[in-house]
Scaffold this active site. Structure first.
Site, PDB file in Angstrom:
ATOM      1  N   ASP A 270     -35.774 -69.572  54.921  1.00  0.00           N
ATOM      2  CA  ASP A 270     -36.756 -69.381  54.218  1.00  0.00           C
ATOM      3  C   ASP A 270     -38.248 -69.681  54.873  1.00  0.00           C
ATOM      4  O   ASP A 270     -38.111 -70.155  56.103  1.00  0.00           O
ATOM      5  CB  ASP A 270     -36.628 -70.929  53.234  1.00  0.00           C
ATOM      6  CG  ASP A 270     -35.968 -70.483  52.047  1.00  0.00           C
ATOM      7  OD1 ASP A 270     -35.315 -68.964  51.786  1.00  0.00           O
ATOM      8  OD2 ASP A 270     -35.223 -71.221  51.223  1.00  0.00           O
ATOM      9  N   LYS A 292     -39.364 -66.781  50.159  1.00  0.00           N
ATOM     10  CA  LYS A 292     -40.116 -66.519  48.856  1.00  0.00           C
ATOM     11  C   LYS A 292     -41.353 -67.160  49.008  1.00  0.00           C
ATOM     12  O   LYS A 292     -41.109 -68.545  48.843  1.00  0.00           O
ATOM     13  CB  LYS A 292     -38.891 -67.130  47.673  1.00  0.00           C
ATOM     14  CG  LYS A 292     -37.920 -66.033  47.702  1.00  0.00           C
ATOM     15  CD  LYS A 292     -37.143 -66.514  46.439  1.00  0.00           C
ATOM     16  CE  LYS A 292     -36.385 -67.770  46.468  1.00  0.00           C
ATOM     17  NZ  LYS A 292     -35.323 -67.530  47.635  1.00  0.00           N
ATOM     18  N   MET A 407     -42.836 -79.173  43.836  1.00  0.00           N
ATOM     19  CA  MET A 407     -43.418 -77.933  43.702  1.00  0.00           C
ATOM     20  C   MET A 407     -44.560 -78.125  42.682  1.00  0.00           C
ATOM     21  O   MET A 407     -44.555 -77.471  41.933  1.00  0.00           O
ATOM     22  CB  MET A 407     -42.552 -76.908  43.557  1.00  0.00           C
ATOM     23  CG  MET A 407     -41.507 -76.492  44.660  1.00  0.00           C
ATOM     24  SD  MET A 407     -40.151 -75.261  44.200  1.00  0.00           S
ATOM     25  CE  MET A 407     -39.061 -76.427  43.373  1.00  0.00           C
TER      26      MET A 407
END
Length: 498
Positions: A270, A292, A407
């Site tokens: 990642d 991502k 997040m």
């Protein structure tokens, strides 16, 4: 998927891709942004492609730039007519699928290039062409492949349009009689990135095993039938291991995670995985960036699933490396399901989640028994990148709970506003941590009523989490004391001793 390139002409540049990544990702692009490609970048790529090998050093390719909107419109009409004609050769479901596969990029791509092979070229003195004259065409294909890879390395996409009438294209562009159309190419910034070809993704044709195309002379008669009849299986079964890399400090890796990295054949990592951790991967293993990137075009989860399964089917030990713990907001469920559906053995190595790493550096107990009866992790964005609609706001407002928000960058102001409406005390201690446990870690101590504004003003790079609850008061008190000492030292005044 953003390709890594340090070229200043690439607005998506972030680093440089390996040759293997380029080969695996050099997919035929069918959807482009309309953003212009700098002329200097186009020329650089074409000059690089012009270095491609050719039979007898003949360099038979002739590249025609097509900037004219009128000429492009004629090419589009050519494509539509050829597409309808070719569709008549299919029936049933195949025909339905064929007509659904449209080439929208033909109208959107900012750069159109027609590649011709000069059949009458004198350069090269005919070397190699007396016995195999078709090598002129092969040489042009080599040039296009070099251009394709160079474009992908620069972050661009290239589409090769084959559904056109070559004679009509030649007439439209005024090509000499000796020039044979090899391909009509589209060049531009991809609208989206995928690890698998679109035709495979939509069910037109799956990729078949390498073994069906590899032969050894002398062992048996060369025959497609013999190859097709024998199922091609890897010499050893492949596997996938989901590995948590922790929040960033490589010393927080578990021993089991280290063993997995040092025995892997391929590592799909990642964007948030720290580089020092990637340096621990076994030399020679494939490193594939499938990051991502929040609120940006990035690699799609189904593509990552397909890549894991594909590599494992090659008989490889595949590590899916994730920041933090793969089972905590890491989409592990989808990847486990994909592997199990494909019959691929899968295991999970947990990692230190960022909340644990941040709390450890702050030396604060998230479950202090005098203040917290419950510890809860929530995510601040859903599949759409928006604040989830199903958050239990009464739980967030519970003064006896410690809440960690993952997040939260884009939605923190909205989240805190709603939480305050549901009864959360605005003076509740809140700490935001960016790049937890890494050398560039930043800590913002505040209250839940002010933390969103503090983060917005600082605009920290990297991953951020926010912790809130009465259990954090010990950390905020220490922070206040340290700040007082720093101010006193700066002014030459010692703080009072008690």
């Amino acid at each position: 998927m953003t390709f890594r390139n340090t070229d200043d002409d690439n607005p998506n540049a972030e680093g440089r891709a390996t040759l293997e990544q380029l080969v695996r990702w050099r997919r035929d692009v069918r959807r482009f942004k309309t953003d212009a490609v700098p002329d200097a970048l186009v020329e650089r790529l074409l000059r690089l492609a012009d270095l491609a090998p050719s039979v007898g050093n003949s360099q038979p390719w002739r590249i025609v730039n097509v900037p004219s909107s009128e000429l492009r419109a004629e090419i589009v009409g050519n494509f539509e007519a050829a597409r309808i004609h070719a569709g008549e050769g299919y029936s049933g479901d195949q025909a339905d699928l064929y007509y659904r596969l449209k080439l929208a990029g033909l109208k959107a791509a900012p750069v159109h290039l027609a590649v011709f092979c000069d059949q009458g070229v004198l350069q090269g003195h005919g070397l190699g062409r007396h016995t195999m004259p078709e090598t002129l065409d092969h040489s042009c294909a080599c040039m296009v492949t070099v251009l394709w890879l160079a474009a992908r390395e620069a972050g661009l996409g290239l589409g090769w349009v084959s559904i056109v009438d070559p004679a009509q294209v030649s007439k439209t562009l005024g090509a000499p009689p000796d020039w044979k159309l090899v391909g009509y190419l589209l060049l531009g910034w991809p609208e989206e990135e995928h690890l698998d070809p679109e035709l495979e993704r939509h069910g037109w044709q799956e990729r078949t095993p390498f073994e069906t195309r590899y032969f050894t002379a002398g062992n048996a008669p060369l025959s497609n039938e013999a190859k097709d009849a024998r199922p091609a299986k890897p010499t050893r079964p492949g596997s996938v291991t989901l590995v948590g890399s922790g929040p960033g400090d490589p010393e927080l890796l578990t021993i089991k995670a280290l063993f997995a990295l040092q025995s892997a054949d391929a590592v799909l990592f990642d964007d948030l995985v720290a580089k020092p951790i990637l340096d621990l991967v076994r030399p020679g293993a494939r490193l594939i960036d499938v990051g991502k990137r929040g609120y940006r075009k990035s690699c799609k989860q189904p593509d990552i699933n397909a890549q894991m399964v594909s590599l494992a089917r090659e008989g490889l030990k595949v590590v899916r490396l994730k920041s933090g713990d793969p089972l905590i907001f890491g989409r592990a469920g989808e990847e486990i399901e994909a592997c199990e559906a494909a019959g691929i053995a899968i295991s999970v190595v947990p990692g230190v989640t960022s909340a644990q790493g941040a709390a450890a550096n702050l030396k604060v107990s998230l479950t202090n028994r005098d203040h917290a009866r419950r510890l809860q992790f929530i995510t601040a964005h859903d599949r759409r990148g928006m604040l989830p609609k199903d958050i239990d706001w009464s739980a967030v407002a519970d003064s006896a709970a410690t809440t960690v928000i993952y997040m939260p960058k884009r939605t923190l102001a909205e989240l805190t506003e709603i939480a305050l409406v549901h009864g959360l005390d605005p003076k509740t201690p809140a700490i935001a941590v960016a790049n937890a446990t890494r050398p560039d870690e930043r800590v913002f101590v505040s209250t839940i009523g002010a933390i969103a504004a503090a983060l917005d003003a600082a605009h920290p790079d990297g991953p951020v989490l926010v912790m809130l609850g009465e259990a954090l008061r010990y950390a905020t008190a220490r922070d206040a004391a340290e700040r007082a000492e720093q101010i006193a030292a700066a002014h030459g005044v010692l703080p009072e001793q008690s």
